[in-house]
Structure formats: structure tokens, C-alpha cells
Design an enzyme around this catalytic site. Structure first.
Site, PDB file in Angstrom:
ATOM      1  N   CYS A  33     -63.413 -51.956   2.194  1.00 34.19           N
ATOM      2  CA  CYS A  33     -63.313 -53.249   1.505  1.00 34.19           C
ATOM      3  C   CYS A  33     -63.053 -54.409   2.455  1.00 34.19           C
ATOM      4  O   CYS A  33     -63.120 -55.556   2.058  1.00 34.19           O
ATOM      5  CB  CYS A  33     -62.191 -53.188   0.476  1.00 34.19           C
ATOM      6  SG  CYS A  33     -60.613 -52.824   1.258  1.00 34.19           S
ATOM      7  N   ASP A  35     -60.184 -55.088   3.816  1.00 34.08           N
ATOM      8  CA  ASP A  35     -58.794 -55.552   3.751  1.00 34.08           C
ATOM      9  C   ASP A  35     -58.037 -55.162   5.016  1.00 34.08           C
ATOM     10  O   ASP A  35     -58.333 -54.155   5.651  1.00 34.08           O
ATOM     11  CB  ASP A  35     -58.091 -54.969   2.519  1.00 34.08           C
ATOM     12  CG  ASP A  35     -58.626 -55.584   1.238  1.00 34.08           C
ATOM     13  OD1 ASP A  35     -59.346 -56.588   1.338  1.00 34.08           O
ATOM     14  OD2 ASP A  35     -58.326 -55.065   0.160  1.00 34.08           O
ATOM     15  N   CYS A  58     -55.911 -56.193  -1.534  1.00 31.70           N
ATOM     16  CA  CYS A  58     -55.821 -56.115  -2.993  1.00 31.70           C
ATOM     17  C   CYS A  58     -54.384 -55.830  -3.453  1.00 31.70           C
ATOM     18  O   CYS A  58     -53.496 -55.536  -2.647  1.00 31.70           O
ATOM     19  CB  CYS A  58     -56.744 -55.025  -3.499  1.00 31.70           C
ATOM     20  SG  CYS A  58     -56.121 -53.394  -3.116  1.00 31.70           S
ATOM     21  N   CYS A 102     -56.676 -47.450  -1.155  1.00 26.95           N
ATOM     22  CA  CYS A 102     -55.877 -48.610  -0.729  1.00 26.95           C
ATOM     23  C   CYS A 102     -54.535 -48.160  -0.142  1.00 26.95           C
ATOM     24  O   CYS A 102     -54.001 -48.810   0.756  1.00 26.95           O
ATOM     25  CB  CYS A 102     -55.613 -49.541  -1.905  1.00 26.95           C
ATOM     26  SG  CYS A 102     -57.080 -49.925  -2.861  1.00 26.95           S
TER      27      CYS A 102
END
Ligand code: FES
Length: 127
Positions: A33, A35, A58, A102
Site C-alpha cells: 500500500c 504506507d 491506514c 497492516c
């Protein structure tokens, strides 16, 4: 979709920011992603006495990094290294399966910060 604990750590993340006197800093990214998470640790006598994080990511990444900082604080380096992303998500009462990746960021950031601390120590010893 998210547990109360995830929402709590997302809305009121603990240990956010940086540490001026950090002696270990780890920065990791999630290729899926994009991140990024940065973890700062202060180690004294093999114990993580203080920790901060910054996450450009996120909500699940913020909640897991917040929980991870709480879990590693006061631990020895060996104990901190044994805290898995699974343990962090369990402490948050779980994450939706699509957001499990995540939580890996938090584990990797802790490992990267400890690796940086050890590399600095080695460098000092060789000076
Ligand atoms: Fe990137 Fe969660 S979507 S860390």
C-alpha cells in the site's frame, strides 16, 4: 468491522511522535500500500525504556503501532523481538483479515529499530 480497542488506539494513539535521544530508529514500508512507519526506541541496559512512532498509513497501521509501542515499553530487547504481529493484533481483539498485513508493519518497525540500536552499539564498540 473494527474492535473497540482498535478504534481506541486509532483515535487516541499512544506514544506518537519522535524521540530526541533515541538510540535506535527503524523505518519500514509496506510494499502493498506504500504506507510507512518510523519507530524510535531508547534502550538502556538492554531494556526499551521509551518508544515513539510515526505512521503515515491506514487506521489499522496506526492502531497496531500504538499497541506495539505499549507492548515493547519496559521489555528487554529479546522480549520485544518475540512480540509478533499476531500478539499485537490479539491484544487489539483482532483485525479484519484484509487488514492483517497492516500489523506486519509494526512488528517490522520494532525489529528495524532494534537492529539499528545493535548496529550503533557495534559501531561504538569498534571505534
Ligand atoms: Fe497500508 Fe494498512 S493499508 S498499512
Amino acid at each position: 468491522m473494527y474492535s473497540d480497542k482498535v478504534m481506541d488506539h486509532f483515535n487516541n494513539p499512544r506514544n506518537v511522535g519522535s524521540l530526541e535521544d533515541a538510540n535506535g530508529i527503524g523505518e519500514v514500508g509496506n510494499a502493498r500500500c506504500g504506507d510507512i512507519m518510523k519507530m524510535y526506541i531508547k534502550v538502556k541496559d538492554n531494556i526499551i525504556t521509551d518508544v515513539r512512532f510515526k505512521t503515515f498509513g491506514c487506521g489499522a497501521a496506526i492502531a497496531t503501532s500504538s499497541m506495539a509501542t505499549e507492548m515493547v515499553k519496559g521489555k528487554t530487547l529479546e522480549e520485544a523481538l518475540r512480540i509478533s504481529n499476531k500478539a499485537v493484533t490479539e491484544a487489539l481483539d483482532g483485525l479484519p483479515p484484509a487488514k492483517m498485513h497492516c500489523s506486519v508493519l509494526a512488528e517490522e518497525a520494532v525489529h528495524a529499530a532494534i537492529a539499528d540500536y545493535k548496529a550503533r552499539l557495534e559501531q561504538k564498540e569498534n571505534e
